[in-house]
Write a protein that holds these residues in place. Sequence first.
Motif, short mmCIF file in Angstrom:
data_model
loop_
_atom_site.label_atom_id
_atom_site.label_comp_id
_atom_site.label_asym_id
_atom_site.label_seq_id
_atom_site.Cartn_x
_atom_site.Cartn_y
_atom_site.Cartn_z
N GLY A 106 -22.67 11.24 -20.79
CA GLY A 106 -22.12 9.93 -21.11
C GLY A 106 -20.91 9.96 -22.00
O GLY A 106 -20.58 8.94 -22.64
N ALA A 107 -20.21 11.08 -22.11
CA ALA A 107 -19.03 11.17 -22.99
C ALA A 107 -17.93 11.93 -22.28
O ALA A 107 -18.13 12.51 -21.21
CB ALA A 107 -19.40 11.84 -24.31
N GLU A 108 -16.73 11.92 -22.89
CA GLU A 108 -15.60 12.61 -22.33
C GLU A 108 -15.74 14.12 -22.50
O GLU A 108 -16.41 14.59 -23.42
CB GLU A 108 -14.31 12.13 -23.02
N PRO A 109 -15.11 14.91 -21.61
CA PRO A 109 -15.15 16.37 -21.75
C PRO A 109 -14.59 16.81 -23.10
O PRO A 109 -13.70 16.17 -23.67
CB PRO A 109 -14.26 16.86 -20.59
N LEU A 110 -15.13 17.91 -23.63
CA LEU A 110 -14.77 18.41 -24.95
C LEU A 110 -14.45 19.90 -24.84
O LEU A 110 -15.26 20.68 -24.37
CB LEU A 110 -15.93 18.20 -25.93
N THR A 111 -13.23 20.28 -25.25
CA THR A 111 -12.83 21.69 -25.25
C THR A 111 -12.96 22.25 -26.66
O THR A 111 -12.42 21.67 -27.62
CB THR A 111 -11.38 21.84 -24.75
N ILE A 112 -13.67 23.35 -26.80
CA ILE A 112 -13.94 23.95 -28.11
C ILE A 112 -12.72 24.76 -28.57
O ILE A 112 -12.20 25.60 -27.83
CB ILE A 112 -15.19 24.87 -28.03
N LYS A 113 -12.30 24.46 -29.80
CA LYS A 113 -11.14 25.14 -30.37
C LYS A 113 -11.53 25.76 -31.72
O LYS A 113 -12.37 25.24 -32.44
CB LYS A 113 -9.99 24.17 -30.58
N LYS A 114 -10.88 26.85 -32.02
CA LYS A 114 -11.05 27.49 -33.33
C LYS A 114 -10.28 26.66 -34.35
O LYS A 114 -9.13 26.29 -34.13
CB LYS A 114 -10.51 28.92 -33.28
N GLY A 115 -10.92 26.35 -35.49
CA GLY A 115 -10.25 25.54 -36.49
C GLY A 115 -11.07 25.43 -37.75
O GLY A 115 -12.10 26.10 -37.92
N LYS A 116 -10.59 24.57 -38.67
CA LYS A 116 -11.30 24.38 -39.93
C LYS A 116 -11.93 22.99 -39.96
O LYS A 116 -11.32 22.01 -39.53
CB LYS A 116 -10.35 24.53 -41.11
N ILE A 117 -13.16 22.95 -40.46
CA ILE A 117 -13.87 21.68 -40.64
C ILE A 117 -14.14 21.53 -42.13
O ILE A 117 -14.85 22.35 -42.72
CB ILE A 117 -15.19 21.67 -39.84
N ARG A 118 -13.52 20.52 -42.74
CA ARG A 118 -13.61 20.27 -44.20
C ARG A 118 -13.27 21.55 -44.98
O ARG A 118 -13.92 21.92 -45.94
CB ARG A 118 -14.99 19.77 -44.59
N GLY A 119 -12.22 22.25 -44.48
CA GLY A 119 -11.71 23.40 -45.20
C GLY A 119 -12.35 24.73 -44.87
O GLY A 119 -11.92 25.77 -45.38
N GLU A 120 -13.39 24.76 -44.03
CA GLU A 120 -14.08 26.01 -43.71
C GLU A 120 -13.89 26.36 -42.23
O GLU A 120 -13.94 25.49 -41.35
CB GLU A 120 -15.57 25.89 -44.02
N LEU A 121 -13.66 27.63 -41.94
CA LEU A 121 -13.42 28.11 -40.58
C LEU A 121 -14.65 27.92 -39.69
O LEU A 121 -15.77 28.21 -40.09
CB LEU A 121 -13.05 29.60 -40.61
N SER A 122 -14.37 27.42 -38.45
CA SER A 122 -15.44 27.29 -37.45
C SER A 122 -14.95 27.88 -36.15
O SER A 122 -13.91 27.48 -35.62
CB SER A 122 -15.83 25.81 -37.27
N GLN A 123 -15.69 28.86 -35.60
CA GLN A 123 -15.25 29.62 -34.43
C GLN A 123 -16.07 29.31 -33.18
O GLN A 123 -16.16 30.14 -32.29
CB GLN A 123 -15.34 31.12 -34.75
N GLY A 124 -16.63 28.14 -33.10
CA GLY A 124 -17.42 27.77 -31.93
C GLY A 124 -18.27 26.56 -32.24
O GLY A 124 -17.99 25.81 -33.18
N MET A 125 -19.31 26.34 -31.44
CA MET A 125 -20.16 25.18 -31.63
C MET A 125 -21.57 25.50 -31.19
O MET A 125 -21.80 26.02 -30.09
CB MET A 125 -19.61 23.99 -30.82
N ILE A 126 -22.54 25.26 -32.09
CA ILE A 126 -23.95 25.38 -31.73
C ILE A 126 -24.36 24.02 -31.14
O ILE A 126 -24.19 22.98 -31.78
CB ILE A 126 -24.81 25.74 -32.94
N CYS A 127 -24.92 24.04 -29.92
CA CYS A 127 -24.99 22.81 -29.13
C CYS A 127 -26.37 22.17 -29.08
O CYS A 127 -27.41 22.87 -29.08
CB CYS A 127 -24.53 23.09 -27.70
N ALA A 128 -26.34 20.85 -28.97
CA ALA A 128 -27.54 20.05 -28.70
C ALA A 128 -27.64 19.82 -27.19
O ALA A 128 -26.71 20.10 -26.42
CB ALA A 128 -27.46 18.72 -29.44
N GLU A 129 -28.75 19.27 -26.76
CA GLU A 129 -29.03 19.07 -25.33
C GLU A 129 -27.98 18.17 -24.68
O GLU A 129 -27.45 18.47 -23.60
CB GLU A 129 -30.42 18.46 -25.19
N ASP A 130 -27.67 17.03 -25.33
CA ASP A 130 -26.73 16.10 -24.72
C ASP A 130 -25.30 16.63 -24.71
O ASP A 130 -24.50 16.29 -23.84
CB ASP A 130 -26.78 14.74 -25.43
#
Length: 812
Positions: A106-130
């Motif tokens: 029920g949402a738009e496609p999402l492409t995972i990018k390497k970046g910072k979230i609130r100043g800290e590096l994030s190199q991927g995404m741990i996913c939920a079912e939806d």
Amino acid sequence: MRISINWLKEYLDINQTPEKIGDILTSLGLEAEGMETLEAVKGGLKGVVVGHVQKVWPHPNADRLRITQVDVAGTELLQIVCGAPNVAEGQKVLVAMEGCTLYPSGAEPLTIKKGKIRGELSQGMICAEDELGLGTSHDGIMILDESAPTGIAAADFLKLSSDQIIEIGLTPNRADATNHIGVAKDILAWLRLHYNPQTNLKEIALASVNEIVQSTEEFKIKIDSPTHCPRYAGVIIKNIKIGPSPEWLQNRILSMGHKPVNNVVDITNFILFEMGQPLHAFDLNSVPGGVLVQSAQEGQKFITLDGVERTLLKEDLLICDHEGKALCLAGVLGGLHSGVTEQTNSIFLESAHFNPSCIRKTSTKHLIFSQAAKIFEKGSDPNLCVTALQRAVLLIEQLTGGKMEGPYFDHYPEPILPAQIKISLQEISSLTGIELDETKLKQIFYALGMEFTDQRDGHFLVEIPTAKPDVKRPADLIEEIARVYGLDHIPVPAKIQLSFPKNVKSAYPLRKKTGDWLAANGLNETMTVSLASSALALKTGFWTSEELVYIHNTSNSSLDIMKPSVVFNGLENIQFNQNRQQSNLSFFEFAKEYTIKDGKIKEIPKLSIFLSGFTDSASWIKPNQEVYNYYHLKSLVQGLFEYLGIAASLKTDDLKTDDQGIWEFGQSWGKLAKAGLVSNAMAKLFDHKKPIWYAEINMDALLQKLNTKPSIFKEISKFPSSSRDLAVIIPEEVNYQKIKDLALKNLGKNLSSVQLFDVYRNDEHLGAGNKSYALHFEFSSTESPISSKELDKLMQQCMVSLEKECGAQVRK
């Protein structure tokens, strides 16, 4: 038709890529028109892997976020910022890697990018079912079993299936390829011949057959129309439980572009796409005592499964209960009140073979194009009915808990036997150019699953499977041989020999030459559909219903006849253009008119010419616009005849019809052509108020008038040509053709052309009833120059002949 690669592999071990399978099908005459990928989850979870959470600590700049280190079997641990409250060390999770595109529910496609979230590096995404599109839950990340291998692709771990669908262009003659097993048999033939002769189809599971009867006292099968229904079989299955189909069956139905309904209906559809045999399940309560197959009564009302009340024709075939109550439009669509519902616990399952022509007529007349009708109208395999029931019984017993009760019913009074065709190696070579030896031909028969008798000397008697109703002649069998052996094996000859018959009249060159001339004279060519409304044609009063050629137009029921006159084409085009402020029109069209005379359909090719409005657009150069009139039309017709070298005499005022006919007034050239003003009665039907000038030429008659003598090539003279001019006074009744004929007769073989370049009339100078022609003669010889003395002598002979034959006087 849609073909599933996964489904094919259930019957055939085939390791080729989908693209190669598509090429094989195309070479076999089943053109692969398109290909698509079906995925259980959109995107196929590409770029999503199983990860092992090694460390978890609070985010220094956000209370609800945590920082994790995750092992994905790479060279180093990934740092991922996660907002899920249930993330913890030691968990196995699904990780979307950098560059991966997710398709959340029920949402738009999402492409995972390497970046910072609130100043800290994030190199991927741990996913939920939806977030993965696997469901709707967003309570937290998906936590996998501890045994999940780190780094494995999520699609492999979750066993998500994907499928390739090939869309094949199924031609009307390929009744054998309306199903997956039929297509598998075609690929099998190719594999046996080009890859591995030992390849075989996998056997499918079937229920056993203990007893086959035509009828019983308790349940009777009666066929009142054996011509329309040569075979009717069925079984009774009781104690079934209606419910959703298992996932594998639903996936099969979805891959064919259909929606699953329930386990029983889905099984019948599954067998249709698997074996090419339509089945129909009746609630057993709707057929107490048996089944009656009979023709409908003219005008009988029947409500089909789609809720539409239909008025039946006597050609329609019905499946009824033993008392004659209609339950189903045979082979086309079930009835509203006899099918399987949630309350059904017992069924009668029908498997029949119907006459293709009967089903086609019913399908097209009622505009019902069901999948079953598409198969029956091509010709189903009459000897597959009971086998399909065996397959259905097995699946229904497995998936519904039901149990077959009683025997198999099979009403098959005159079994349809395989066709037998005699063929020889010489015939194959003659039609295709392919030179086969007996060994190779036997391999092809084996590959096709055709039994044969070797009659020696290169002759064979071949049995054709009843699944191939289109193979009836030696030429059909040769086509089967050629397409399996490979159409690319047909040799291309080094030279092509053609014979040119003398004096053959061809319509195409005439049509092209005529069209080019009219286009050069400023007319546009139109092309119009050959269909019209019978109501409009009858309204004219020029035709009766018996004279019209009716058709059953499934796309537009109002256009129900072939046009009885090409005048309809032009009047429709003029109306279309005038409604768009285009009123100055001059165009022509090649078309046919269709009428019934003496019980026979007459199809006559015609050329129509239409003129309406002004000859030119408004301009300051020519402020007084000229309106098209009869003489413009007449000059076009006569000019065309002169261009084609056709002599046609014009008759006077023979098209007056006192407002009853196509023309108001006009003239004709006998059966060759007619021209004049369109009648008021005809023009009013199309709301035309301005004059419309219309000519029609019979193309068959025009073709017969043509001179078909082949032109003989003449060498171009290397000597200079000579010319003479001559002015003669002749009586008014003498025409130019007579002058030209006398000139050609008297001036010899070196006369290359005669041209009339001036006509002069003046009673005072020439005398009453006389006119003057100025003629130009061109002479040329390929043998020697022509001297002046020779020309003067020839011209003197010509003048004497003109004076004697035409009463001409030479003007000096």
